[in-house]
Design a protein around this motif. Structure first.
Motif, mmCIF file in Angstrom:
data_model
loop_
_atom_site.group_PDB
_atom_site.id
_atom_site.type_symbol
_atom_site.label_atom_id
_atom_site.label_comp_id
_atom_site.label_asym_id
_atom_site.label_seq_id
_atom_site.Cartn_x
_atom_site.Cartn_y
_atom_site.Cartn_z
ATOM 1 N N GLN A 187 0.831 -1.204 0.000
ATOM 2 C CA GLN A 187 0.000 0.000 0.000
ATOM 3 C C GLN A 187 0.869 1.260 0.000
ATOM 4 N N ALA A 188 1.924 1.246 0.800
ATOM 5 C CA ALA A 188 2.828 2.401 0.856
ATOM 6 C C ALA A 188 3.506 2.634 -0.490
ATOM 7 N N PHE A 189 3.916 1.573 -1.160
ATOM 8 C CA PHE A 189 4.552 1.731 -2.468
ATOM 9 C C PHE A 189 3.580 2.331 -3.478
ATOM 10 N N ILE A 190 2.331 1.913 -3.436
ATOM 11 C CA ILE A 190 1.330 2.475 -4.347
ATOM 12 C C ILE A 190 1.071 3.945 -4.020
ATOM 13 N N GLU A 191 0.847 4.239 -2.751
ATOM 14 C CA GLU A 191 0.531 5.611 -2.343
ATOM 15 C C GLU A 191 1.667 6.588 -2.633
ATOM 16 N N ASN A 192 2.886 6.105 -2.662
ATOM 17 C CA ASN A 192 4.051 6.956 -2.912
ATOM 18 C C ASN A 192 4.559 6.859 -4.350
ATOM 19 N N PHE A 193 3.799 6.207 -5.223
ATOM 20 C CA PHE A 193 4.185 6.065 -6.626
ATOM 21 C C PHE A 193 5.642 5.600 -6.739
ATOM 22 N N SER A 194 5.945 4.527 -6.027
ATOM 23 C CA SER A 194 7.333 4.085 -5.888
ATOM 24 C C SER A 194 7.920 3.450 -7.136
ATOM 25 N N PHE A 195 7.103 3.010 -8.049
ATOM 26 C CA PHE A 195 7.644 2.298 -9.205
ATOM 27 C C PHE A 195 7.093 2.869 -10.498
ATOM 28 N N VAL B 229 14.647 6.419 -4.832
ATOM 29 C CA VAL B 229 14.216 7.401 -3.843
ATOM 30 C C VAL B 229 12.784 7.148 -3.390
ATOM 31 N N LYS B 230 11.892 6.861 -4.304
ATOM 32 C CA LYS B 230 10.491 6.691 -3.938
ATOM 33 C C LYS B 230 10.252 5.426 -3.113
ATOM 34 N N TYR B 231 11.018 4.387 -3.364
ATOM 35 C CA TYR B 231 10.916 3.192 -2.522
ATOM 36 C C TYR B 231 11.343 3.527 -1.094
ATOM 37 N N CYS C 77 8.033 1.113 -14.232
ATOM 38 C CA CYS C 77 7.741 -0.054 -15.066
ATOM 39 C C CYS C 77 7.295 -1.240 -14.227
ATOM 40 N N GLY C 78 7.735 -1.318 -12.976
ATOM 41 C CA GLY C 78 7.299 -2.371 -12.069
ATOM 42 C C GLY C 78 8.118 -3.644 -12.098
ATOM 43 N N TRP C 79 9.112 -3.720 -12.970
ATOM 44 C CA TRP C 79 9.870 -4.970 -13.082
ATOM 45 C C TRP C 79 10.573 -5.327 -11.776
ATOM 46 N N CYS C 80 11.122 -4.372 -11.101
ATOM 47 C CA CYS C 80 11.860 -4.621 -9.865
ATOM 48 C C CYS C 80 10.965 -4.690 -8.637
ATOM 49 N N THR C 81 9.693 -4.352 -8.778
ATOM 50 C CA THR C 81 8.810 -4.165 -7.637
ATOM 51 C C THR C 81 8.658 -5.409 -6.776
ATOM 52 N N SER C 82 8.523 -6.579 -7.380
ATOM 53 C CA SER C 82 8.323 -7.783 -6.565
ATOM 54 C C SER C 82 9.500 -8.020 -5.630
ATOM 55 N N GLY C 83 10.705 -7.792 -6.117
ATOM 56 C CA GLY C 83 11.879 -7.935 -5.257
ATOM 57 C C GLY C 83 11.905 -6.914 -4.146
ATOM 58 N N PHE C 84 11.608 -5.663 -4.485
ATOM 59 C CA PHE C 84 11.538 -4.607 -3.466
ATOM 60 C C PHE C 84 10.457 -4.931 -2.428
ATOM 61 N N VAL C 85 9.300 -5.375 -2.875
ATOM 62 C CA VAL C 85 8.210 -5.685 -1.947
ATOM 63 C C VAL C 85 8.646 -6.780 -0.976
ATOM 64 N N ASN C 86 9.194 -7.866 -1.492
ATOM 65 C CA ASN C 86 9.587 -8.965 -0.613
ATOM 66 C C ASN C 86 10.659 -8.539 0.386
ATOM 67 N N GLU C 87 11.662 -7.830 -0.082
ATOM 68 C CA GLU C 87 12.719 -7.368 0.825
ATOM 69 C C GLU C 87 12.153 -6.407 1.863
ATOM 70 N N ALA C 88 11.307 -5.491 1.415
ATOM 71 C CA ALA C 88 10.743 -4.489 2.318
ATOM 72 C C ALA C 88 9.779 -5.110 3.326
ATOM 73 N N VAL C 89 9.019 -6.105 2.920
ATOM 74 C CA VAL C 89 8.127 -6.793 3.861
ATOM 75 C C VAL C 89 8.951 -7.484 4.939
#
Length: 177
Positions: free
Chosen positions: A102-110, A159-161, A112-124
């Motif tokens: 939710q935070a990544f969406i609200e902050n427009f963190s990504f 930065v946005k992540y 293209c989204g290709w790296c997002t799954s890795g960022f999400v898992n690490e951040a969780v």
């Protein structure tokens, strides 16, 4: 051809026992055997971390790069992919995202989204660790950068992540000491 018999828990569900050809990388197993395509293949050399998934351990969480790790290495583990973080209410069918998602969406963190799954898992994993061991506010930014710093993002410059995680953590006083 030689096979490995594998069995593990993935996103709360048992997988296996099943036989998989020796040398099958976990990312290929996720995509081709389970049709879970949220985990992305980036560099294929374990450098970009787009492919990481979470392992739940007795003491916390570990991340594993699935593009360079064979599925047999995950035997017996409790794992989560990006698909496993959101929750769906069985009565209403309403989906609730994990606070990190939710935070990544609200902050427009990504972008293209290709790296997002890795960022999400690490951040969780990082977020869940803070629930057990809060961090001093003055160390937060450095800690976020250390946690997410190995991930490669070619669109946003990270930065946005980092900002999304900082905003999320600061909004929950129990994560700060």
């Amino acid at each position: 051809m030689n096979y490995n018999e594998i069995e593990f828990t993935l996103n709360g569900k048992k997988v296996g026992p099943t036989k998989v050809p020796e040398g099958t990388m976990m990312i290929a197993f996720l995509h081709e055997y389970l049709n879970l395509t949220g985990t992305k293949f980036g560099c294929g050399a374990g450098i970009c971390h787009a492919c990481v998934i979470l392992e739940k351990t007795m003491t916390g969480h570990n991340t594993h790069r699935t593009c360079i790790t064979g599925v047999a290495a995950f035997n017996g583990m409790e794992l989560t992919t990006v698909e496993g973080h959101a929750r769906i209410d069985v009565k209403t069918q309403e989906m609730t995202l994990h606070p990190v998602q939710q935070a990544f969406i609200e902050n427009f963190s990504f972008q293209c989204g290709w790296c997002t799954s890795g960022f999400v898992n690490e951040a969780v994993g990082y977020y869940e660790e803070l629930k057990k061991t809060p961090i001093a506010k003055e160390q937060l930014r450095e800690s976020i950068e250390a946690s997410l710093g190995e991930h490669v993002c070619r669109c946003t410059g990270y930065v946005k992540y980092y900002e999304a995680m900082e905003t999320l953590i600061l909004s929950q006083p129990e994560l700060i000491k």
